[in-house]
Design a protein around this motif. Structure first.
Motif, mmCIF file in Angstrom:
data_model
loop_
_atom_site.group_PDB
_atom_site.id
_atom_site.type_symbol
_atom_site.label_atom_id
_atom_site.label_comp_id
_atom_site.label_asym_id
_atom_site.label_seq_id
_atom_site.Cartn_x
_atom_site.Cartn_y
_atom_site.Cartn_z
ATOM 1 N N GLN A 178 49.068 44.636 36.360
ATOM 2 C CA GLN A 178 48.950 43.176 36.405
ATOM 3 C C GLN A 178 47.497 42.755 36.609
ATOM 4 O OE1 GLN A 178 51.205 41.011 35.735
ATOM 5 N NE2 GLN A 178 53.103 42.187 35.835
ATOM 6 N N GLU A 179 46.792 43.464 37.471
ATOM 7 C CA GLU A 179 45.392 43.136 37.729
ATOM 8 C C GLU A 179 44.540 43.304 36.473
ATOM 9 O OE1 GLU A 179 41.641 45.157 40.084
ATOM 10 O OE2 GLU A 179 43.632 45.310 41.004
ATOM 11 N N LEU A 180 44.712 44.413 35.785
ATOM 12 C CA LEU A 180 43.906 44.691 34.595
ATOM 13 C C LEU A 180 44.170 43.687 33.481
ATOM 14 C CD1 LEU A 180 44.208 48.590 34.419
ATOM 15 C CD2 LEU A 180 42.203 47.263 35.125
ATOM 16 N N THR A 181 45.438 43.407 33.226
ATOM 17 C CA THR A 181 45.766 42.505 32.123
ATOM 18 C C THR A 181 45.381 41.056 32.443
ATOM 19 O OG1 THR A 181 48.047 42.379 32.955
ATOM 20 C CG2 THR A 181 47.588 43.975 31.215
ATOM 21 N N GLU A 182 45.574 40.645 33.690
ATOM 22 C CA GLU A 182 45.173 39.282 34.070
ATOM 23 C C GLU A 182 43.658 39.115 34.012
ATOM 24 O OE1 GLU A 182 46.906 38.559 37.855
ATOM 25 O OE2 GLU A 182 48.982 38.590 37.088
ATOM 26 N N ASN A 183 42.914 40.126 34.432
ATOM 27 C CA ASN A 183 41.452 40.067 34.337
ATOM 28 C C ASN A 183 40.994 39.909 32.893
ATOM 29 O OD1 ASN A 183 41.176 40.365 37.086
ATOM 30 N ND2 ASN A 183 40.662 42.547 37.007
ATOM 31 N N PHE A 184 41.654 40.636 31.992
ATOM 32 C CA PHE A 184 41.290 40.544 30.584
ATOM 33 C C PHE A 184 41.551 39.140 30.047
ATOM 34 C CE2 PHE A 184 42.073 40.821 26.049
ATOM 35 C CZ PHE A 184 40.997 41.575 25.602
ATOM 36 N N GLN A 185 42.699 38.587 30.376
ATOM 37 C CA GLN A 185 43.033 37.252 29.886
ATOM 38 C C GLN A 185 42.078 36.194 30.420
ATOM 39 O OE1 GLN A 185 47.364 36.286 30.010
ATOM 40 N NE2 GLN A 185 47.629 38.439 30.534
ATOM 41 N N LYS B 44 38.913 36.749 31.302
ATOM 42 C CA LYS B 44 37.584 36.960 30.711
ATOM 43 C C LYS B 44 37.554 36.568 29.241
ATOM 44 C CE LYS B 44 33.903 40.439 30.291
ATOM 45 N NZ LYS B 44 32.896 39.600 30.976
ATOM 46 N N PHE B 45 38.658 36.833 28.529
ATOM 47 C CA PHE B 45 38.716 36.559 27.094
ATOM 48 C C PHE B 45 39.963 35.728 26.769
ATOM 49 C CE2 PHE B 45 36.732 40.833 27.480
ATOM 50 C CZ PHE B 45 35.447 40.480 27.074
ATOM 51 N N PRO B 46 39.992 34.458 27.156
ATOM 52 C CA PRO B 46 41.206 33.650 27.000
ATOM 53 C C PRO B 46 41.618 33.419 25.553
ATOM 54 C CG PRO B 46 39.348 32.280 27.686
ATOM 55 C CD PRO B 46 38.904 33.703 27.823
ATOM 56 N N THR B 47 40.691 33.547 24.609
ATOM 57 C CA THR B 47 41.032 33.303 23.205
ATOM 58 C C THR B 47 41.507 34.561 22.486
ATOM 59 O OG1 THR B 47 38.745 33.734 22.477
ATOM 60 C CG2 THR B 47 39.317 31.462 23.079
ATOM 61 N N GLU B 48 41.451 35.707 23.164
ATOM 62 C CA GLU B 48 41.759 36.964 22.506
ATOM 63 C C GLU B 48 43.226 37.360 22.660
ATOM 64 O OE1 GLU B 48 39.253 38.850 20.583
ATOM 65 O OE2 GLU B 48 38.786 36.713 20.798
ATOM 66 N N VAL B 49 43.727 38.107 21.680
ATOM 67 C CA VAL B 49 45.061 38.674 21.768
ATOM 68 C C VAL B 49 45.103 39.657 22.938
ATOM 69 C CG1 VAL B 49 46.706 40.195 20.607
ATOM 70 C CG2 VAL B 49 45.550 38.382 19.318
ATOM 71 N N LYS B 50 46.108 39.555 23.774
ATOM 72 C CA LYS B 50 46.155 40.377 24.987
ATOM 73 C C LYS B 50 46.849 41.717 24.787
ATOM 74 C CE LYS B 50 50.336 38.100 26.732
ATOM 75 N NZ LYS B 50 50.915 37.303 27.831
ATOM 76 N N SER B 51 47.646 41.838 23.702
ATOM 77 C CA SER B 51 48.342 43.097 23.449
ATOM 78 C C SER B 51 48.769 43.168 21.993
ATOM 79 C CB SER B 51 49.573 43.232 24.352
ATOM 80 O OG SER B 51 50.532 42.236 24.030
ATOM 81 N N VAL B 52 49.079 44.370 21.532
ATOM 82 C CA VAL B 52 49.629 44.561 20.186
ATOM 83 C C VAL B 52 50.773 45.564 20.282
ATOM 84 C CG1 VAL B 52 47.477 44.057 18.966
ATOM 85 C CG2 VAL B 52 47.982 46.410 19.647
ATOM 86 N N GLY C 77 42.980 45.750 28.874
ATOM 87 C CA GLY C 77 42.747 45.471 30.279
ATOM 88 C C GLY C 77 41.270 45.428 30.624
ATOM 89 N N HIS C 78 40.989 44.808 31.755
ATOM 90 C CA HIS C 78 39.602 44.712 32.213
ATOM 91 C C HIS C 78 39.584 44.850 33.727
ATOM 92 C CE1 HIS C 78 35.778 42.658 33.345
ATOM 93 N NE2 HIS C 78 35.356 43.286 32.283
ATOM 94 N N SER C 79 38.694 45.735 34.210
ATOM 95 C CA SER C 79 38.543 45.948 35.649
ATOM 96 C C SER C 79 37.195 45.391 36.086
ATOM 97 C CB SER C 79 38.632 47.440 35.978
ATOM 98 O OG SER C 79 38.489 47.640 37.364
ATOM 99 N N ILE C 80 37.210 44.452 37.013
ATOM 100 C CA ILE C 80 35.990 43.745 37.406
ATOM 101 C C ILE C 80 34.992 44.664 38.093
ATOM 102 C CG2 ILE C 80 35.069 41.925 38.901
ATOM 103 C CD1 ILE C 80 37.644 40.359 38.387
ATOM 104 N N ASP C 81 35.480 45.580 38.923
ATOM 105 C CA ASP C 81 34.565 46.346 39.756
ATOM 106 C C ASP C 81 34.501 47.836 39.430
ATOM 107 O OD1 ASP C 81 37.094 46.908 40.566
ATOM 108 O OD2 ASP C 81 36.809 46.395 42.677
ATOM 109 N N ALA C 82 34.975 48.242 38.259
ATOM 110 C CA ALA C 82 34.888 49.641 37.857
ATOM 111 C C ALA C 82 33.625 49.874 37.037
ATOM 112 C CB ALA C 82 36.120 50.037 37.051
ATOM 113 N N ASP C 83 33.157 51.118 37.027
ATOM 114 C CA ASP C 83 31.973 51.447 36.242
ATOM 115 C C ASP C 83 32.227 51.241 34.751
ATOM 116 O OD1 ASP C 83 30.578 52.107 38.507
ATOM 117 O OD2 ASP C 83 31.045 54.243 38.387
ATOM 118 N N TYR C 84 33.430 51.578 34.301
ATOM 119 C CA TYR C 84 33.797 51.419 32.894
ATOM 120 C C TYR C 84 34.926 50.406 32.845
ATOM 121 C CZ TYR C 84 31.022 55.613 32.797
ATOM 122 O OH TYR C 84 29.999 56.512 32.960
#
Length: 311
Positions: free
Chosen positions: A25-32, A34-42, A165-172
């Protein structure tokens, strides 16, 4: 919740781990966010994953980000590039099939179309984050054979869901999460981002074929020539030339070096490649004849792919 990627020299087939629903949930919500106009999954065809894994000498899959249309986020797609077990057993290199690659839907697309949809993703991402260098844009994620096999064998459904997904505080920070369509059987965080220079395990050698060839031929005089080539690469990406060729190069370069390392008379091969393509291109660039340099780059990529990589 911070989960750092473990950069270890593990076998590529072991890359990947199961994660908790809360971290998903954290990763997917962070992605949405950061990139609200992008497709979140396929949707990801289970059959497509099984088919790619069924090839010979497969250590895992690079799920490469693509777009049919660089201006249409809804045209998001994945290109599934199989990777091998290399001579070092640590660097997952792309296996290049002259007939092309399978997509997330199970369609097989040509190599030419592959390079284009990958570059469309790069163009779109550059608009989303103009400050990011083209060479640092995340182009996909690698997952190992073991965890992908466990995933597809655990479910009867025909489709998986591939989340961005997107992690705010990870190196990658860019993560891939896959789960069966019917439930939250999760997989993801420890996938390696692509290209390998931003996270994949490495052999300690530069994965850039042109860098290795130029360094071998010029020794201490290399850096100035490489800077000229890098500036030209950036011009290809940002100016009047097609960045499609650069995406092709990023995809095949490490695999090309592995093939060349297995070839007898490597020094003679490097000299021939340097004299015919690199030195001639440098001369053209220095004379402001960038069109000729670009044609030589295209010819070099075609020659190297056909000679050393097609399977």
């Amino acid at each position: 919740m911070k989960q750092e990627m473990l950069i270890t020299q593990i076998s590529p087939d072991q890359v990947g781990e199961f994660i908790s629903e809360s971290f998903y949930q954290e990763l997917t919500e962070n992605f949405q966010q950061k990139f609200p106009t992008e497709v979140k999954s396929v949707m990801l065809s289970r059959t497509a994953v099984e088919t790619v894994l069924n090839g010979e000498n497969i250590s895992g899959i690079k799920f490469m980000n693509g777009l049919e249309d660089a201006n249409d986020p809804s045209s998001r797609m994945l290109v599934l590039i199989p990777c091998n077990y290399t001579v070092t057993a640590s660097l997952p290199n792309s296996i290049i099939n002259q007939h092309g690659f399978m997509t997330n839907t199970g369609e097989v697309i040509s190599l030419e179309r592959t390079w284009q949809v990958l570059f469309n993703h790069v163009l779109n991402f550059k608009k989303l984050d103009p400050a990011m260098s083209y060479t640092q844009i995340n182009r996909g994620s690698f997952m190992g054979r073991e965890i992908l096999t466990e995933l597809v064998c655990s479910t009867k459904v025909n489709n998986l869901v591939y989340h961005f997904g997107h992690s705010i505080d990870a190196d990658y920070s860019y993560k891939a999460i896959i789960h069966p369509e019917s439930n939250m059987f999760l997989i993801g965080d420890q996938s390696y981002p692509c290209p390998g220079s931003t996270g994949c395990p490495t052999t300690g050698k530069d994965p850039c074929a042109l860098t290795r060839i130029t360094t071998t031929m010029l020794g201490t005089e290399t850096e100035g020539q490489l800077n000229t080539l890098r500036a030209f690469r950036d011009k290809i990406l940002t100016d009047k030339f097609s960045g499609v060729e650069v995406e092709k190069y990023y995809t095949i370069s490490a695999s090309l070096l592995e093939a060349l390392d297995k070839t007898p008379n490597q020094e003679a091969i490097f000299k021939g490649l340097y004299d015919k393509y690199i030195a001639t291109s440098l001369n053209a660039i220095n004379q402001n004849d960038e069109e000729t340099a670009f044609v030589l780059f295209q010819e070099a990529m075609q020659h190297l792919t056909e000679t050393y990589l097609y399977q």
